[in-house]
Scaffold this motif. Structure first.
Motif, PDB file in Angstrom:
ATOM      1  N   HIS A 233      49.373 123.640  41.284  1.00  0.00           N
ATOM      2  CA  HIS A 233      48.504 123.450  40.118  1.00  0.00           C
ATOM      3  C   HIS A 233      48.905 124.403  38.986  1.00  0.00           C
ATOM      4  N   HIS A 234      49.316 125.601  39.342  1.00  0.00           N
ATOM      5  CA  HIS A 234      49.786 126.536  38.315  1.00  0.00           C
ATOM      6  C   HIS A 234      51.150 126.096  37.770  1.00  0.00           C
ATOM      7  N   PHE A 235      51.977 125.536  38.633  1.00  0.00           N
ATOM      8  CA  PHE A 235      53.250 124.986  38.170  1.00  0.00           C
ATOM      9  C   PHE A 235      53.024 123.901  37.123  1.00  0.00           C
ATOM     10  N   LYS A 236      52.077 123.014  37.379  1.00  0.00           N
ATOM     11  CA  LYS A 236      51.831 121.905  36.448  1.00  0.00           C
ATOM     12  C   LYS A 236      51.455 122.414  35.059  1.00  0.00           C
ATOM     13  N   ARG A 237      50.778 123.569  35.015  1.00  0.00           N
ATOM     14  CA  ARG A 237      50.372 124.147  33.726  1.00  0.00           C
ATOM     15  C   ARG A 237      51.486 124.917  33.036  1.00  0.00           C
ATOM     16  N   PRO A 242      58.807 128.295  28.455  1.00  0.00           N
ATOM     17  CA  PRO A 242      59.960 129.189  28.634  1.00  0.00           C
ATOM     18  C   PRO A 242      59.573 130.643  28.901  1.00  0.00           C
ATOM     19  N   ARG A 243      58.374 131.044  28.510  1.00  0.00           N
ATOM     20  CA  ARG A 243      57.984 132.437  28.725  1.00  0.00           C
ATOM     21  C   ARG A 243      57.533 132.718  30.160  1.00  0.00           C
ATOM     22  N   THR A 244      57.328 131.647  30.937  1.00  0.00           N
ATOM     23  CA  THR A 244      56.914 131.790  32.335  1.00  0.00           C
ATOM     24  C   THR A 244      58.100 132.182  33.210  1.00  0.00           C
ATOM     25  N   ILE A 275      57.636 117.146  36.272  1.00  0.00           N
ATOM     26  CA  ILE A 275      57.354 118.279  35.401  1.00  0.00           C
ATOM     27  C   ILE A 275      58.669 118.951  34.994  1.00  0.00           C
ATOM     28  N   PRO A 276      58.922 119.122  33.688  1.00  0.00           N
ATOM     29  CA  PRO A 276      60.154 119.816  33.275  1.00  0.00           C
ATOM     30  C   PRO A 276      60.105 121.300  33.644  1.00  0.00           C
ATOM     31  N   VAL A 277      61.237 121.801  34.112  1.00  0.00           N
ATOM     32  CA  VAL A 277      61.329 123.212  34.487  1.00  0.00           C
ATOM     33  C   VAL A 277      62.002 123.969  33.348  1.00  0.00           C
ATOM     34  N   LYS A 278      61.187 124.534  32.477  1.00  0.00           N
ATOM     35  CA  LYS A 278      61.707 125.362  31.393  1.00  0.00           C
ATOM     36  C   LYS A 278      61.487 126.846  31.659  1.00  0.00           C
ATOM     37  N   ALA A 279      60.740 127.135  32.718  1.00  0.00           N
ATOM     38  CA  ALA A 279      60.479 128.525  33.095  1.00  0.00           C
ATOM     39  C   ALA A 279      61.747 129.172  33.637  1.00  0.00           C
ATOM     40  N   ARG A 280      61.788 130.493  33.538  1.00  0.00           N
ATOM     41  CA  ARG A 280      62.869 131.270  34.146  1.00  0.00           C
ATOM     42  C   ARG A 280      62.611 131.329  35.649  1.00  0.00           C
TER      43      ARG A 280
END
Length: 347
Positions: A233-237, A242-244, A275-280
């Protein structure tokens, strides 16, 4: 929780998804358990056994079985000699045969200081105003992470920021770790600091409320390989920001969501949605609860095993099993073989 969520959002292949078991069934099965202390003589039928502390997680044990005048050991998951949290595994007594795990049979642990690596990841993320999401196993890994983050804040190596443990099971386990402080390296003050610093999100509403947090924070939630649990659920948010930073703190098995993200997947499927993965995405090395093949050799050398003791390797990928066998054959005098599926061994 997951059954209710899947049913409410029509995401299951079942019209009315049900949990595998409910709380009443889980509590009822506890009546079948009988506690046995480490090194206590116990008996089942004509077989005697002892549980030998092995340092993998709280309560982890090798099993030493005696029957017909023979003594056989089953190593179970063997902990590390210099673990952050747990005491080292106790050397084994003399055995007629040993079944030995080989999870890290072909790998050495990274020598990087995990405290420094964690501090760098936290500071880099906080500096850009982001949040850190840590998928974590509820037993062992979640408690180590709480201790490390608490220690880093106390030492001023990371800023004081909110840390949330969003896993009812991990919360309960953390309290058990504090109850049995004699079984690990932390003293009672460190245990209470760990549990007192971290905010525990017990209910679904507590978990949902984390979405309202606007300042940098850390969320530790299950599951460790991101295959389910509240972390999704936190991933979906936050995965598309990119700052995550997503920090994996354990082994990611092939085919899991975690393994795909570590390998650089640009999108992951969560609850039927891509869900796109833009997080580091980062991996925290050095926190494995398994001894590597060199540590395993050192543990065997400390034990009272005769040089010719037969050892059968289990619990490893094929490459790990073969590498562990070859290493022990070259560096010790043990008779080492890889256990064959459904094979019968006579002592």
């Amino acid at each position: 929780e997951e059954a209710r969520y899947l049913g409410r959002h029509k995401l299951s292949k079942h019209e009315r998804p049900e949990p595998l078991y409910d709380q009443a069934e889980a509590e009822a099965c506890m009546a079948l358990f009988q506690p046995v202390a480490f090194e206590e003589d116990a008996k089942v039928g004509d077989i005697r056994f002892q549980l030998w502390p092995v340092g993998h997680i709280l309560g982890a044990a090798s099993v030493i079985i005696e029957a017909d005048g023979k003594r056989v050991g089953f190593s179970g998951d063997v902990g590390r000699l210099d673990d952050v949290f747990m005491k080292p595994p106790k050397p084994l007594p003399a055995l007629d045969m040993l079944m030995l795990e080989s999870t890290y049979g072909n790998r050495r642990h990274d020598s990087t200081d995990p405290f420094s690596q964690l501090a760098d990841i936290i500071n880099t993320t906080v500096d850009k105003g982001g949040n850190v999401l840590i998928p974590s196993f509820a037993v062992g890994r979640a408690q180590v992470l709480q201790h490390m983050l608490t220690t880093l804040m106390q030492e001023g190596r990371i800023p004081t920021l909110p840390i949330y443990l969003d896993s009812p099971m991990a919360i309960n386990v953390s309290e058990i770790y504090c109850r049995y402080e004699d079984q690990h390296k932390l003293n009672i003050a460190q245990c209470h600091d760990m549990c007192g610093t971290v905010h525990y999100s017990r209910s679904v509403d507590d978990s949902k409320a984390l979405a309202d947090q606007i300042y940098p924070h850390v969320i530790i939630a299950g599951s460790g390989m991101a295959t389910g649990g509240r972390i999704l659920h936190h991933f979906k948010r936050l995965l598309n920001k990119p700052r995550t930073t997503v920090l994996f703190a354990g082994y990611q098995a092939g085919g899991t969501r975690g393994a795909k993200m570590v390998a650089g997947a640009e999108t992951v499927k969560i609850h039927g949605e891509w869900i796109p993965v833009k997080a580091r995405v980062e991996v925290l090395d050095g926190l494995s609860g398994h001894a590597d093949f060199v540590e395993m050799e050192q543990w065997l050398a400390q034990s009272d095993l005769a040089p010719e003791t037969p050892i059968y390797l289990i619990h490893g990928d094929p490459e790990a099993l073969e590498a562990m066998r070859d290493h022990l054959r070259q560096s010790t005098r043990f008779e080492v073989e890889v256990a064959g599926y459904q094979s019968i061994v006579r002592v």
